[in-house]
Design an enzyme around this catalytic site. Structure first.
Site, PDB file in Angstrom:
ATOM      1  N   SER A  24     -38.795  73.219  12.815  1.00 33.46           N
ATOM      2  CA  SER A  24     -37.409  73.409  12.359  1.00 33.46           C
ATOM      3  C   SER A  24     -37.372  74.126  11.017  1.00 33.46           C
ATOM      4  O   SER A  24     -36.555  75.031  10.801  1.00 33.46           O
ATOM      5  CB  SER A  24     -36.714  72.048  12.195  1.00 33.46           C
ATOM      6  OG  SER A  24     -36.477  71.477  13.439  1.00 33.46           O
ATOM      7  N   GLY A  96     -34.011  76.789  21.528  1.00 33.71           N
ATOM      8  CA  GLY A  96     -32.591  76.554  21.272  1.00 33.71           C
ATOM      9  C   GLY A  96     -32.252  76.800  19.809  1.00 33.71           C
ATOM     10  O   GLY A  96     -31.176  77.311  19.492  1.00 33.71           O
ATOM     11  N   ASP A 329     -36.012  63.999  18.738  1.00 34.66           N
ATOM     12  CA  ASP A 329     -37.093  64.649  19.495  1.00 34.66           C
ATOM     13  C   ASP A 329     -38.226  63.672  19.832  1.00 34.66           C
ATOM     14  O   ASP A 329     -39.176  64.042  20.533  1.00 34.66           O
ATOM     15  CB  ASP A 329     -37.658  65.826  18.696  1.00 34.66           C
ATOM     16  CG  ASP A 329     -36.663  66.984  18.652  1.00 34.66           C
ATOM     17  OD1 ASP A 329     -35.744  67.022  19.495  1.00 34.66           O
ATOM     18  OD2 ASP A 329     -36.802  67.845  17.761  1.00 34.66           O
TER      19      ASP A 329
END
Ligand code: S3P
Length: 449
Positions: A24, A96, A329
């Site tokens: 991320s 995504g 996650d």
């Protein structure tokens, strides 16, 4: 197609290992670096395929990104108005985060662009970003979702804003806690004429807020609300000079394996411990195991620590609410812990798992049952009955989902024979050295193409 054959643990997992840097944060370092004014230096950059998708998309938008070494990249930022019209569709692969964050930026550009993805990404919902972005003037069309009426998915066609038009301010109350949605709205807010407020039910990962603030963006956080107030801002973002922290979402698989395989002692080094990401550590603690956290200060404006676990008994618990949001996650690997816990583990408020790389509630239910673990699938979660003794060796398809493949590999360490995981090439999305790391910790994994 790659399959891996994971053998039952013949010996404990022992050792101290690194994990790839946080995916991320890696996406954000590339994208925000591209919007910065000058050259950003990013070290300990993970070459997981998702991060590479972001790099490729940015290069196609005219951003120079140099690979200085296997783990260092330099991003030549051109400012928030420096992107160039792409000459082809931008391929976001399986990611995504790439698609949603870049969409927030492209929505404000004077040129048109098209975002495409792989089979998994082409089923993921995109109204969650398209709808609020349209409300502030963006022109975004998606393909009708193959299964959900009224929903859209990739490809996304983003039309350039007509001359003299810009995005407007926005008050947005997100129905889901989603850092991808929040970040897309915040990024678009940098270009808006007016203030942006995003509120979410629980605070999702706040890496965007931390990094944008460090770069001088006009951003403020107030509990679950984040504000962008461009009035009075000079429109310039600074540069980044970062050593990225290790990815707690990758570390979680090793911590779980170290907890459930008898006699194990595993340390994962230099892991990011941002409180919006540490739900899995709280879950381990609540189940009676717990990781030893040795804080090591900060990297890239994020706390980091060495995390150590040893094998121990686990008890089933109820997990929901903000703890699930902080471990969004990690739910697949939580299922592996639950399979070995004494009693029942109930996971609720996890509806979001249905729209990840696969429908993770349905896929994990299938995987658990294949290993002989009873579970009930609910609309927003799973109820899992822990099992003693060896699990049933099996063959599973990871349904193009890296976290399902790695969770199945961890379960396979407890099985009564070798287990086969089909489609395991997808592990490279986030943890290319996963098999090598399990081997370094003393486990036998064969890879077959
Ligand atoms: C991510 C946010 C989360 C997470 C994903 C990475 C990010 O998705 O599941 O793996 O980097 O912003 P959502 O925003 O859809 O919850």
């Amino acid at each position: 197609m790659t399959r891996i054959v994971v053998h039952p643990a013949q010996s404990p997992l022992r050792g101290s290992v690194p994990v790839p840097s946080d995916k991320s944060i890696g996406h954000r370092a590339l994208l925000f670096g591209a919007l910065g004014n000058g050259v950003s230096h990013i070290r300990d950059f993970s070459r997981g395929e998702d991060n590479l998708s972001t790099a490729a998309a940015l290069r196609a938008l005219g951003i120079r990104i140099d690979d200085i070494s296997p783990s260092e990249v330099r991003v030549y930022g051109k400012g928030i108005f420096g992107l160039e019209a792409p000459t082809a569709s931008l391929d976001c692969g399986n990611s995504g985060t790439t698609m949603r964050l870049i969409c927030g930026v492209l929505a404000a550009q004077p040129f048109s662009s098209v975002l495409v993805g792989d089979a998994s990404l082409t089923k993921r919902p995109m109204n969650r970003i398209a709808e609020p972005l349209r409300r502030r003037g963006a022109l975004i069309q998606g393909a009708p979702h193959p299964k959900k009426a009224g929903e859209i998915t990739a490809p996304l066609h983003i039309q350039g804003l007509p001359d003299g038009m810009s995005l407007t301010g926005l008050e947005f109350e997100s129905p889901v806690s989603s850092a991808q949605v929040k970040s897309a709205i915040l990024l678009s807010g940098l270009y808006a004429h007016g203030t942006t407020h995003v509120r979410e039910p629980y605070v999702s990962r706040d890496h965007s807020e931390r990094m944008l603030q460090a770069m001088g963006a006009p951003i403020r956080t107030m509990g679950t609300i984040v504000e962008i107030e461009p009035a009075g801002w000079d429109g310039k973002l600074g540069v980044l000079d970062l050593d990225l922290p290790g990815d707690i979402s990758a570390a979680a698989f090793l911590l779980a394996a170290g907890t459930i395989v008898e006699g194990s002692q595993v340390t994962v080094r230099f892991v990011g411990t941002n409180p919006t990401r540490t739900g899995i550590l709280d879950m381990l603690r609540d189940m009676g195991a717990g990781a030893h956290v040795e804080p090591l200060g900060e990297r890239a404006g994020e706390p980091i620590a060495n995390l150590a676990v040893s094998h121990g008994p686990l008890v089933g618990r109820l997990f929901g609410g903000e703890m699930v949001a902080r471990a969004i996650d990690e739910v697949p690997i939580l299922c592996a812990l639950a399979a070995r816990a004494k009693g029942t583990t109930t996971i609720c408020d996890a509806r979001e798992l249905r729209v990840k790389e696969s429908d993770r509630l349905a896929t994990m239910a299938k995987v658990l049952r294949a290993f002989g673990v009873s579970c009930e699938e609910r609309e927003d979660g799973l109820v899992i009955e822990g099992r003693e003794g060896p699990l049933t060796a099996c063959r599973v398809d990871c349904e193009h989902d890296h976290r399902i493949a790695m969770s199945a590999a961890v379960l396979a360490l407890l099985a009564d024979g070798p287990s086969v995981i089909d489609g395991a090439e997808v592990i490279a999305t986030s943890f290319p050295k996963f098999v090598a790391t399990l081997r370094a910790l003393g486990q036998r994994v064969d890879v077959e193409d």
